[in-house]
Design a protein around this motif. Structure first.
Motif, PDB file in Angstrom:
ATOM      1  N   PRO A   1      22.364 -21.087  80.228  1.00 27.21           N
ATOM      2  CA  PRO A   1      22.085 -20.201  79.086  1.00 27.21           C
ATOM      3  C   PRO A   1      21.986 -21.021  77.796  1.00 27.21           C
ATOM      4  O   PRO A   1      22.781 -21.938  77.566  1.00 27.21           O
ATOM      5  CB  PRO A   1      23.290 -19.260  79.057  1.00 27.21           C
ATOM      6  CG  PRO A   1      23.845 -19.297  80.455  1.00 27.21           C
ATOM      7  CD  PRO A   1      23.601 -20.683  80.955  1.00 27.21           C
ATOM      8  N   LEU A   2      21.015 -20.699  76.977  1.00 30.48           N
ATOM      9  CA  LEU A   2      20.818 -21.409  75.719  1.00 30.48           C
ATOM     10  C   LEU A   2      21.397 -20.605  74.550  1.00 30.48           C
ATOM     11  O   LEU A   2      21.314 -19.373  74.529  1.00 30.48           O
ATOM     12  CB  LEU A   2      19.329 -21.668  75.476  1.00 30.48           C
ATOM     13  CG  LEU A   2      18.625 -22.564  76.495  1.00 30.48           C
ATOM     14  CD1 LEU A   2      17.161 -22.760  76.096  1.00 30.48           C
ATOM     15  CD2 LEU A   2      19.325 -23.923  76.610  1.00 30.48           C
ATOM     16  N   ILE A   3      21.962 -21.316  73.600  1.00 26.77           N
ATOM     17  CA  ILE A   3      22.557 -20.700  72.414  1.00 26.77           C
ATOM     18  C   ILE A   3      21.751 -21.169  71.207  1.00 26.77           C
ATOM     19  O   ILE A   3      21.695 -22.364  70.906  1.00 26.77           O
ATOM     20  CB  ILE A   3      24.040 -21.109  72.254  1.00 26.77           C
ATOM     21  CG1 ILE A   3      24.821 -20.790  73.541  1.00 26.77           C
ATOM     22  CG2 ILE A   3      24.665 -20.415  71.043  1.00 26.77           C
ATOM     23  CD1 ILE A   3      26.204 -21.424  73.572  1.00 26.77           C
ATOM     24  N   LEU A   4      21.119 -20.212  70.508  1.00 29.59           N
ATOM     25  CA  LEU A   4      20.186 -20.552  69.428  1.00 29.59           C
ATOM     26  C   LEU A   4      20.403 -19.660  68.211  1.00 29.59           C
ATOM     27  O   LEU A   4      20.985 -18.577  68.306  1.00 29.59           O
ATOM     28  CB  LEU A   4      18.734 -20.358  69.894  1.00 29.59           C
ATOM     29  CG  LEU A   4      18.270 -20.983  71.199  1.00 29.59           C
ATOM     30  CD1 LEU A   4      16.926 -20.399  71.584  1.00 29.59           C
ATOM     31  CD2 LEU A   4      18.178 -22.479  71.039  1.00 29.59           C
ATOM     32  N   SER A   5      19.871 -20.120  67.075  1.00 31.68           N
ATOM     33  CA  SER A   5      19.782 -19.236  65.914  1.00 31.68           C
ATOM     34  C   SER A   5      18.741 -18.165  66.198  1.00 31.68           C
ATOM     35  O   SER A   5      17.727 -18.440  66.854  1.00 31.68           O
ATOM     36  CB  SER A   5      19.368 -20.024  64.668  1.00 31.68           C
ATOM     37  OG  SER A   5      20.346 -20.963  64.312  1.00 31.68           O
TER      38      SER A   5
ATOM     39  N   THR B   1       9.709 -22.137  79.398  1.00 33.46           N
ATOM     40  CA  THR B   1      10.026 -22.547  80.775  1.00 33.46           C
ATOM     41  C   THR B   1      11.075 -21.652  81.416  1.00 33.46           C
ATOM     42  O   THR B   1      11.346 -21.784  82.606  1.00 33.46           O
ATOM     43  CB  THR B   1      10.527 -24.002  80.785  1.00 33.46           C
ATOM     44  OG1 THR B   1      11.762 -24.080  80.046  1.00 33.46           O
ATOM     45  CG2 THR B   1       9.501 -24.940  80.150  1.00 33.46           C
ATOM     46  N   ARG B   2      11.628 -20.719  80.642  1.00 32.16           N
ATOM     47  CA  ARG B   2      12.682 -19.852  81.161  1.00 32.16           C
ATOM     48  C   ARG B   2      12.102 -18.503  81.568  1.00 32.16           C
ATOM     49  O   ARG B   2      11.053 -18.081  81.065  1.00 32.16           O
ATOM     50  CB  ARG B   2      13.771 -19.654  80.103  1.00 32.16           C
ATOM     51  CG  ARG B   2      14.403 -20.964  79.653  1.00 32.16           C
ATOM     52  CD  ARG B   2      15.367 -20.750  78.511  1.00 32.16           C
ATOM     53  NE  ARG B   2      16.466 -19.869  78.879  1.00 32.16           N
ATOM     54  CZ  ARG B   2      17.539 -20.237  79.559  1.00 32.16           C
ATOM     55  NH1 ARG B   2      17.657 -21.493  79.939  1.00 32.16           N
ATOM     56  NH2 ARG B   2      18.487 -19.380  79.856  1.00 32.16           N
ATOM     57  N   PRO B   3      12.755 -17.800  82.466  1.00 32.99           N
ATOM     58  CA  PRO B   3      12.278 -16.463  82.853  1.00 32.99           C
ATOM     59  C   PRO B   3      12.203 -15.544  81.639  1.00 32.99           C
ATOM     60  O   PRO B   3      13.040 -15.650  80.734  1.00 32.99           O
ATOM     61  CB  PRO B   3      13.336 -15.981  83.859  1.00 32.99           C
ATOM     62  CG  PRO B   3      13.979 -17.223  84.373  1.00 32.99           C
ATOM     63  CD  PRO B   3      13.949 -18.209  83.246  1.00 32.99           C
ATOM     64  N   PRO B   4      11.227 -14.655  81.581  1.00 32.92           N
ATOM     65  CA  PRO B   4      11.060 -13.776  80.409  1.00 32.92           C
ATOM     66  C   PRO B   4      12.283 -12.937  80.087  1.00 32.92           C
ATOM     67  O   PRO B   4      12.532 -12.618  78.928  1.00 32.92           O
ATOM     68  CB  PRO B   4       9.874 -12.893  80.803  1.00 32.92           C
ATOM     69  CG  PRO B   4       9.147 -13.668  81.853  1.00 32.92           C
ATOM     70  CD  PRO B   4      10.190 -14.443  82.592  1.00 32.92           C
ATOM     71  N   ASP B   5      13.033 -12.545  81.102  1.00 29.42           N
ATOM     72  CA  ASP B   5      14.190 -11.688  80.855  1.00 29.42           C
ATOM     73  C   ASP B   5      15.466 -12.480  80.579  1.00 29.42           C
ATOM     74  O   ASP B   5      16.536 -11.898  80.405  1.00 29.42           O
ATOM     75  CB  ASP B   5      14.420 -10.760  82.052  1.00 29.42           C
ATOM     76  CG  ASP B   5      14.638 -11.533  83.351  1.00 29.42           C
ATOM     77  OD1 ASP B   5      14.371 -12.758  83.372  1.00 29.42           O
ATOM     78  OD2 ASP B   5      15.076 -10.911  84.334  1.00 29.42           O
ATOM     79  N   ASP B   6      15.357 -13.800  80.525  1.00 29.58           N
ATOM     80  CA  ASP B   6      16.516 -14.660  80.276  1.00 29.58           C
ATOM     81  C   ASP B   6      16.612 -14.929  78.769  1.00 29.58           C
ATOM     82  O   ASP B   6      16.180 -15.964  78.271  1.00 29.58           O
ATOM     83  CB  ASP B   6      16.392 -15.960  81.056  1.00 29.58           C
ATOM     84  CG  ASP B   6      17.682 -16.756  81.042  1.00 29.58           C
ATOM     85  OD1 ASP B   6      18.661 -16.294  80.427  1.00 29.58           O
ATOM     86  OD2 ASP B   6      17.707 -17.852  81.637  1.00 29.58           O
ATOM     87  N   GLU B   7      17.169 -13.979  78.035  1.00 30.59           N
ATOM     88  CA  GLU B   7      17.230 -14.081  76.584  1.00 30.59           C
ATOM     89  C   GLU B   7      18.303 -15.086  76.150  1.00 30.59           C
ATOM     90  O   GLU B   7      19.395 -15.109  76.711  1.00 30.59           O
ATOM     91  CB  GLU B   7      17.546 -12.714  75.972  1.00 30.59           C
ATOM     92  CG  GLU B   7      16.438 -11.694  76.141  1.00 30.59           C
ATOM     93  CD  GLU B   7      15.229 -12.042  75.290  1.00 30.59           C
ATOM     94  OE1 GLU B   7      15.400 -12.700  74.245  1.00 30.59           O
ATOM     95  OE2 GLU B   7      14.112 -11.659  75.685  1.00 30.59           O
TER      96      GLU B   7
END
Length: 314
Positions: free
Chosen positions: A197-201, A219-225
């Protein structure tokens, strides 16, 4: 009825009362004795009262003169203070300055700029407010703040009316908990970090940063927010909690957080420049003083800051 009295005549009376002699008072004022005598006579005519007893030895205020001088000295002092305050403000030595900054500007840039600014201009009141780039740009455009420091060139409908200049260059790094499998690596790849999981602004807060990592997110799945962290401190806290891989500017290293590991990305992902944003025309002299200090602290970007200030002052 109020009388329009020249401050020159009031200063004549104050000097005469202090010196007690027309000749000495005239010399202290840099005028001739006849000019001083005429001025005092004109003043007494205007106030309709004798202000001084005159004899061959000394000149002393009358009772009316003493009353007049009590207020006159106070008025001259207040007038001098008003002129001094106006001059200092016009030179950018006093007043107030409202600054909006993103959190990453508080890591390295402002700790270098603000101590110098407050030392050089101690009479300027600084109001600092943390806000994302999108809000900072809007606040400058609306006149709510004098200057914003954000990430990338100003976005939004008001961008065309604003001026900006770069002040710091950064690249993105990854931040993980020290117990994370990626901890210990000096460099990590995009493929490695996107497995977590990515943590972003939030992209709405930092649209230029979102654009810079668009390919990475693709590169991540569309539903992987991504997990949203508002500001660099939130990103580090969430990463330190083991929730994923935080992404932020390399200036994060200055925090020295013991619970996280930081690694460079390969290939490197440049971030939009940290920029200073103002709205022309430049009406606040305190802002001009701030820009001068800013240019001196970041000499590599001084020319751009100076050019921006010159354009805003036209």
């Amino acid at each position: 009825m109020l009388v329009d009295i020249s401050t020159r005549l009031v200063r004549y009376a104050v000097a005469l009362a202090e010196e007690g002699h027309f000749g000495r008072a005239a010399r202290s004022l840099g005028v001739s004795q006849p000019a001083l005598s005429r001025g005092i006579a004109q003043l007494e005519s205007q106030v309709a009262a004798v202000l001084f007893h005159r004899d061959r030895v000394r000149v002393v205020p009358t009772a009316a003169g003493a009353d007049f001088l009590r207020f006159a000295r106070r008025g001259i002092e207040e007038l001098d203070n008003a002129v001094r305050a106006a001059r200092n403000s016009g030179r950018g030595e006093t007043g107030s300055l409202r600054i909006g900054v993103i959190a990453s500007a508080l890591l390295e840039l402002l700790p270098r700029v603000l101590p110098r600014f407050t030392a050089d201009f101690p009479a300027i009141h600084v109001r600092l407010e943390q806000m994302p780039t999108s809000e900072g740009t809007e606040a400058v455009a609306q006149g709510d703040i004098d200057v914003a420091i954000g990430r990338g060139m100003p976005p939004g409908d008001h961008a065309a009316a604003l001026l900006s200049a770069p002040v710091e260059r950064n690249h993105m790094i990854a931040v993980v908990h020290r117990g994370h499998p990626l901890a210990g690596q000096k460099q990590v790849t995009a493929q490695q970090i996107t497995a977590w999981p990515l943590i972003l602004s939030p992209t709405a807060d930092e649209p230029r940063t979102g654009a810079a990592i668009r390919d990475l997110l693709a590169t991540r799945p569309p539903d992987d927010e991504p997990i949203e962290g508002r500001g660099v401190h939130s990103i580090i806290t969430l990463a330190a909690s083991g929730l994923g891989v935080g992404l932020g500017p390399n200036s994060l290293r200055s925090l020295g957080h013991g619970d996280v590991w930081m690694a460079d990305l390969i290939p490197a992902i440049p971030l939009p420049d940290l920029v200073v944003v103002i709205q022309p025309p430049l009406r606040n002299p305190a802002l001009r003083s701030f820009l001068k200090v800013l240019a001196s602290v970041v000499p590599a970007y001084a020319r751009g800051i100076e050019d921006m200030a010159e354009r805003a002052g036209r």
